[in-house]
Motif scaffolding. Structure first.
Motif, PDB file in Angstrom:
ATOM      1  N   THR A 125       4.031  -0.813   2.883  1.00 27.03           N
ATOM      2  CA  THR A 125       3.240   0.414   3.005  1.00 27.03           C
ATOM      3  C   THR A 125       3.550   1.055   4.350  1.00 27.03           C
ATOM      4  O   THR A 125       3.534   0.346   5.361  1.00 27.03           O
ATOM      5  CB  THR A 125       1.740   0.062   2.932  1.00 27.03           C
ATOM      6  OG1 THR A 125       1.541  -0.748   1.785  1.00 27.03           O
ATOM      7  CG2 THR A 125       0.874   1.297   2.883  1.00 27.03           C
ATOM      8  N   GLU A 145       6.784   3.602  -2.409  1.00 26.16           N
ATOM      9  CA  GLU A 145       6.953   4.488  -3.566  1.00 26.16           C
ATOM     10  C   GLU A 145       8.304   5.216  -3.590  1.00 26.16           C
ATOM     11  O   GLU A 145       8.644   5.845  -4.579  1.00 26.16           O
ATOM     12  CB  GLU A 145       5.810   5.505  -3.639  1.00 26.16           C
ATOM     13  CG  GLU A 145       4.416   4.894  -3.775  1.00 26.16           C
ATOM     14  CD  GLU A 145       3.847   4.385  -2.464  1.00 26.16           C
ATOM     15  OE1 GLU A 145       4.424   4.693  -1.398  1.00 26.16           O
ATOM     16  OE2 GLU A 145       2.844   3.644  -2.502  1.00 26.16           O
ATOM     17  N   SER A 147      -2.188   0.234   7.504  1.00 28.55           N
ATOM     18  CA  SER A 147      -1.825  -0.945   6.702  1.00 28.55           C
ATOM     19  C   SER A 147      -0.670  -1.704   7.353  1.00 28.55           C
ATOM     20  O   SER A 147       0.273  -2.072   6.672  1.00 28.55           O
ATOM     21  CB  SER A 147      -1.406  -0.525   5.293  1.00 28.55           C
ATOM     22  OG  SER A 147      -2.448   0.104   4.599  1.00 28.55           O
ATOM     23  N   HIS A 171       2.251   9.564   1.972  1.00 28.03           N
ATOM     24  CA  HIS A 171       1.154   9.495   1.009  1.00 28.03           C
ATOM     25  C   HIS A 171       0.409  10.809   0.868  1.00 28.03           C
ATOM     26  O   HIS A 171      -0.735  10.848   0.430  1.00 28.03           O
ATOM     27  CB  HIS A 171       0.215   8.340   1.370  1.00 28.03           C
ATOM     28  CG  HIS A 171       0.842   7.000   1.128  1.00 28.03           C
ATOM     29  ND1 HIS A 171       0.336   5.836   1.624  1.00 28.03           N
ATOM     30  CD2 HIS A 171       1.951   6.669   0.409  1.00 28.03           C
ATOM     31  CE1 HIS A 171       1.119   4.822   1.231  1.00 28.03           C
ATOM     32  NE2 HIS A 171       2.094   5.310   0.503  1.00 28.03           N
ATOM     33  N   PRO A 173     -11.358  -4.012   2.921  1.00 29.47           N
ATOM     34  CA  PRO A 173     -10.710  -4.538   1.713  1.00 29.47           C
ATOM     35  C   PRO A 173     -11.031  -6.019   1.515  1.00 29.47           C
ATOM     36  O   PRO A 173     -11.269  -6.734   2.491  1.00 29.47           O
ATOM     37  CB  PRO A 173      -9.219  -4.334   1.974  1.00 29.47           C
ATOM     38  CG  PRO A 173      -9.072  -3.805   3.344  1.00 29.47           C
ATOM     39  CD  PRO A 173     -10.407  -3.471   3.891  1.00 29.47           C
ATOM     40  N   CYS A 192      -1.835 -10.038   0.428  1.00 31.43           N
ATOM     41  CA  CYS A 192      -3.243  -9.948   0.037  1.00 31.43           C
ATOM     42  C   CYS A 192      -4.024 -11.111   0.629  1.00 31.43           C
ATOM     43  O   CYS A 192      -5.187 -10.978   0.999  1.00 31.43           O
ATOM     44  CB  CYS A 192      -3.375  -9.987  -1.484  1.00 31.43           C
ATOM     45  SG  CYS A 192      -3.006  -8.408  -2.259  1.00 31.43           S
ATOM     46  N   LEU A 231      -6.494 -11.487   3.533  1.00 27.96           N
ATOM     47  CA  LEU A 231      -7.912 -11.184   3.358  1.00 27.96           C
ATOM     48  C   LEU A 231      -8.758 -12.454   3.253  1.00 27.96           C
ATOM     49  O   LEU A 231      -9.986 -12.383   3.245  1.00 27.96           O
ATOM     50  CB  LEU A 231      -8.115 -10.290   2.134  1.00 27.96           C
ATOM     51  CG  LEU A 231      -7.361  -8.948   2.199  1.00 27.96           C
ATOM     52  CD1 LEU A 231      -7.470  -8.190   0.877  1.00 27.96           C
ATOM     53  CD2 LEU A 231      -7.887  -8.080   3.343  1.00 27.96           C
ATOM     54  N   ALA A 266       1.879  -8.586  -4.352  1.00 28.76           N
ATOM     55  CA  ALA A 266       0.647  -7.881  -4.723  1.00 28.76           C
ATOM     56  C   ALA A 266       0.216  -6.830  -3.696  1.00 28.76           C
ATOM     57  O   ALA A 266      -0.127  -5.712  -4.065  1.00 28.76           O
ATOM     58  CB  ALA A 266      -0.475  -8.884  -4.951  1.00 28.76           C
ATOM     59  N   MET A 267       0.239  -7.194  -2.432  1.00 33.61           N
ATOM     60  CA  MET A 267      -0.309  -6.307  -1.410  1.00 33.61           C
ATOM     61  C   MET A 267       0.296  -4.906  -1.465  1.00 33.61           C
ATOM     62  O   MET A 267      -0.383  -3.913  -1.247  1.00 33.61           O
ATOM     63  CB  MET A 267      -0.076  -6.913  -0.021  1.00 33.61           C
ATOM     64  CG  MET A 267      -0.559  -6.072   1.128  1.00 33.61           C
ATOM     65  SD  MET A 267      -2.266  -6.391   1.615  1.00 33.61           S
ATOM     66  CE  MET A 267      -3.185  -5.407   0.497  1.00 33.61           C
ATOM     67  N   THR A 268       1.581  -4.842  -1.761  1.00 31.58           N
ATOM     68  CA  THR A 268       2.254  -3.541  -1.744  1.00 31.58           C
ATOM     69  C   THR A 268       2.249  -2.881  -3.124  1.00 31.58           C
ATOM     70  O   THR A 268       2.945  -1.889  -3.329  1.00 31.58           O
ATOM     71  CB  THR A 268       3.698  -3.716  -1.240  1.00 31.58           C
ATOM     72  OG1 THR A 268       4.285  -4.818  -1.935  1.00 31.58           O
ATOM     73  CG2 THR A 268       3.712  -4.012   0.245  1.00 31.58           C
ATOM     74  N   GLY A 269       1.503  -3.423  -4.055  1.00 28.17           N
ATOM     75  CA  GLY A 269       1.359  -2.742  -5.339  1.00 28.17           C
ATOM     76  C   GLY A 269       2.085  -3.398  -6.500  1.00 28.17           C
ATOM     77  O   GLY A 269       2.196  -2.806  -7.571  1.00 28.17           O
TER      78      GLY A 269
END
Ligand SMILES: Cc1ncc(C[n+]2csc(CCOP(=O)(O)OP(=O)(O)O)c2C)c(N)n1
Lengths: 598, 190
Positions: free
Chosen positions: A29, A33, A112, A167, A351, A385, A388, A460-463
């Motif tokens: 992030t 994308e 992020s 973004h 989060p 992730c 967290l 996961a963290m980045t989608g």
């Protein structure tokens, strides 16, 4: 054609229009994308695209294709550039044949990221031109231009968007045309081999090229005239757009210099701009990069910015900050905020691990094992992730440094604290990116640590991107699936076990065994991320006695206390993902699988 | 026009802002800009999307400049109130998502105070998930857009939104989202 595009999508479309043939990146992030958008186009089927194992691999593989005349794209977030810095630094000397554009997304805030580093400064340090778009529209145009520039100078070029360009979306005019060319393949030549004498010559050449560019007329460095104005404002990146809004709203006409290519710095234009102004305000996020460049060429104390404490040194520059700084600078006084204020203290919302996240179960199992052993333990976390896991009530992240760092930090902790179990947690994508070397280091140097690999079958963290352990490529094609347990065994780890974290009892027993093991022990906790697995069922609480054990032990966001029923636990069926660990921890046995359809 | 969409990561705010931007362009705006929250906050953190259609270079709405707030969750609505113009409009889902820290007793979720604050600073329409099934599921975003359009709070036509939905929503989920959108339009007109 007009399209509403995210900045990152605009960069992808720009690369396509420029005829990119090889695109490699590692998710991060706010850059992810770019590759994702490109991979979903028809065009992607005819080129090579890959999620590389890490940023270094991406840059090196792309370099090989660029030596062969292909136009190449490399994407990463700012800290990814630290990982790729070895090849990128050297490429500044070796150069390329086909255009090479390295997109490095910076993250003021940071929102992020681990750091607030500034890729413009890195680019100047490495001697690589850098472009800094102020909007998605400009990101599209600059991407195309970056390929042309790279080929013109035979060197890589960095495009550095920030989160608020990556973004943000805007309506962008996109062309269907794709640049046509015929790469002539790799041609052998000593110039591709980096040796000290060559580096010496290139260092001289680079300085000359970039020094000359300081005098050029790059369209992305532009001055905006305001004949009456005795002061000037200099900006780069998204700050340029926000300053335009602020000046419009305040109805001010001020001389401006917009720096869209901060390195090589537009010295000639800046000198010209500064000539008849008494004071210059530099508004930029992250490092005082433009400010330092201006100080290099403009004597005296005309320049106001971070060094004069006119502009904050960290965090984002928002509209309100900028408006206040400009008003203060012009002596217009602080502008009273017109916004309403809410006098209610609102709970913060950081989060959290999702309901049903397998990491929660893995953490809980290891924590239970630690409790059972009664020995001190330090949890060395990592990036993903699972960072967290630091939050209450789990509190299973005592250190977190950088990707892959947990495995190696644990080795130092264990060595310096022999009475303590050093336990590293690392995600599957992170394991492949930079965890394997740390494990080899531990085995070779006879460290005594336990490494828990949290294999949720995705990044996961980045989608949710595929990685070498998933058996899929970025284009969703099948490929070899690298088994983590096999890698660990091959690296010489003496204790390797796979287990399902949701089977809490077995997982805890495995963790006890691993912690008892003298040497390097590894557990691969295997259970898919809820984003890649279907929802099996949901749970419900019946006749809750209000002991709060479920809440205090696992902190699942689907469980809350019902204020209407005197503090009993309730499970939100919408967010419950049926993992069932609440059922295991509910000692009174009041949590059950719900009967109805999901 | 400045619209701020807020909610909790995972609620589908990003799609709502995409649909709004797309429909604004379909309805003839030259430029639509959005600013999203993508990243760590999507794991259950606070998220906002800014949508702007005219006279701006940057996609970020200054404090006190939003014409409309579309809130997917009550506490997030209260948190975003400072973005709203004095007397601005708000469509607020009464959905309550309590942060884990609230369940652990570390923080308070004062629902009544939040509602009072929202009412004090905006012309708000509250929608209760108990009466509107779509607010409980994945279609809360299109339902709330319907509520905004139905109540005449956005200068965007129903047809433009439907066309934008066709472009942006997977065919498999299109019909159910149209249903949610239409239910939202009605929910507000009552
Ligand atoms: C050097 C570097 N590259 C990329 C990133 C972005 N990033 C953050 S977490 C992460 C990987 C997460 O995947 P995984 O290890 O599988 O854990 P998960 O999120 O799935 O739990 C990445 C690539 C980063 N922080 N640093």
């Amino acid at each position: 054609m007009k399209m509403n595009l995210l900045g990152n999508a605009a960069i992808a479309m720009g690369a396509k229009a420029a005829g990119v043939r090889f695109a490699a990146g590692y998710p991060g992030t706010p850059s992810t994308e770019i590759m994702e958008t490109l991979s979903k186009t028809e065009y992607a089927k005819n080129i090579h695209m890959e999620w590389s194992i890490n940023e270094k691999a991406a840059a090196e593989a792309a370099a090989g294709a660029a030596y062969s005349g292909q136009r190449v794209l490399v994407t990463m977030k700012q800290v990814g550039l630290n990982v790729a810095s070895d090849p990128v630094m050297c490429l500044a000397y070796i150069g390329v044949k086909g255009g090479m554009v390295i997109v490095v997304a910076d993250d003021p805030g940071p929102i992020s990221s681990q750091t607030e580093q500034d890729t413009r400064a890195f680019a100047a340090y490495a001697h690589i031109p850098v472009l800094d778009p102020s909007s998605p529209e400009e990101a599209y145009e600059m991407t195309k231009y970056a390929f042309t520039l790279s080929e013109k100078i035979g060197r890589p070029v960095i495009l550095r968007p920030t989160t608020k360009v990556c973004h943000a979306s805007a309506t962008v005019e996109v062309s269907d045309e794709v640049y046509e060319y015929n790469p002539d393949g790799f041609v052998k030549n000593p110039k591709w081999v980096i040796f000290p004498p060559l580096s010496y010559r290139r260092h001289i050449e680079n300085f000359k090229i970039y020094n000359t560019m300081e005098q050029d007329d790059c369209e992305y460095n532009r001055a905006c005239a305001a004949p009456e104005s005795k002061i000037g404002i200099v900006t780069g990146g998204v700050t340029t757009a926000i300053v335009s809004d602020v000046l419009r709203d305040l109805d001010l006409k001020i001389k401006r210099l917009i720096v869209g290519r901060p390195y090589p710095f537009p010295t000639a234009k800046a000198l010209d701009f500064a000539e008849n102004v008494d004071e210059i305000l530099v508004l930029e996020e992250l490092e005082p990069f433009i400010e330092e460049q201006l100080q290099r060429i403009i004597p005296g104390d005309k320049i106001k910015g971070k060094y004069t404490e006119t502009v904050p040194t960290a965090g984002e520059l928002r509209y309100e900050n900028i408006k206040n700084i400009i008003c203060g600078f012009l002596g217009l006084g602080e502008r009273a905020e017109t916004a309403c204020v809410c006098d209610v203290t609102l709970p913060g919302r950081a989060p959290v691990l999702c309901a049903g996240c397998p990491h929660r179960a893995s953490f809980y199992a290891v924590k239970s094992a630690v409790k059972n052993r009664g020995k001190k333990a330090v949890y060395c976390g990592d990036i993903g992730c699972y960072t967290l896991g630091n939050a209450k009530p789990l509190e299973t992240t005592d250190t977190c440094l950088c990707m892959g760092g947990g495995v190696t930090v644990a080795q130092g902790i264990s060595s310096a604290n022999p009475d303590t179990d050093a336990i590293a947690f690392i995600g599957d994508s992170t394991f492949f990116a930079s965890g394997m070397t740390g494990v080899a280091n531990a085995v070779y140097n006879r460290h005594n640590i336990t490494v828990c690999i949290l294999d949720n079958r995705t990044t996961a963290m980045t989608g949710g991107q595929p990685h070498p352990g998933t058996g899929k490529t970025i284009l969703k094609e099948d490929t070899v699936k690298i088994e983590i347990a096999g890698v660990l065994t091959a690296l010489g780890v003496g204790y390797v076990k796979e287990c399902n974290p949701f089977d809490l009892e077995a997982a805890t027993a495995t963790a006890i065994e691993a912690l008892d093991y003298d040497g390097v022990s590894c557990i691969v906790f295997k259970a898919p991320c809820i984003a890649v697995a279907p929802k099996p069922c949901v749970y419900e609480v019946i006749d809750c006695i209000g002991c709060r054990r479920c809440i205090n032990e696992i902190g699942c966001p689907a469980i809350s206390l019902n204020s209407d029923s005197g503090g009993n636990a309730v499970i939100d069926t919408q967010s419950c993902y049926g993992c069932g660990i609440c059922e295991t921890v509910c000692k009174p046995g009041k949590i059950h699988k719900a009967g109805g359809a999901v | 026009m400045n619209i701020l969409i807020c909610g909790v990561g995972g609620q589908g705010t990003v799609l709502a802002s995409k649909i709004l931007a797309e429909s604004a362009v379909i309805d003839g705006s030259n430029v639509a800009r959005t600013g999203e929250t993508i990243g760590m906050s999507q794991r259950g953190g606070s998220v906002v999307s800014h949508v702007r259609t005219e006279g701006c270079d940057s996609p970020y709405i200054p404090l006190g400049e939003a014409d409309l707030l579309i809130a997917f969750e009550k506490c997030e609505a209260a948190r975003s109130i400072p973005f709203l113009k004095k007397g601005g409009k708000a469509i607020v889902s009464m959905t309550e998502i309590k942060p884990v820290a609230v369940s652990l007793g570390v923080m308070d979720y004062n629902s009544e105070a939040m509602e009072r604050c929202i009412n004090e600073h905006s012309e708000a329409v509250f929608l209760n998930p108990a009466d509107n099934e779509f607010l409980q599921g994945k279609c809360a975003n299109t339902f709330l857009l319907g509520a905004a359009v139905g109540n005449g709070l956005i200068n965007i036509s129903e047809n433009a939104v439907k066309e934008a939905m066709k472009r942006l929503i997977k065919p498999k989920f299109y019909d159910i989202n149209i249903k949610a959108f239409e239910a939202g339009m009605k929910a507000c007109q009552e």
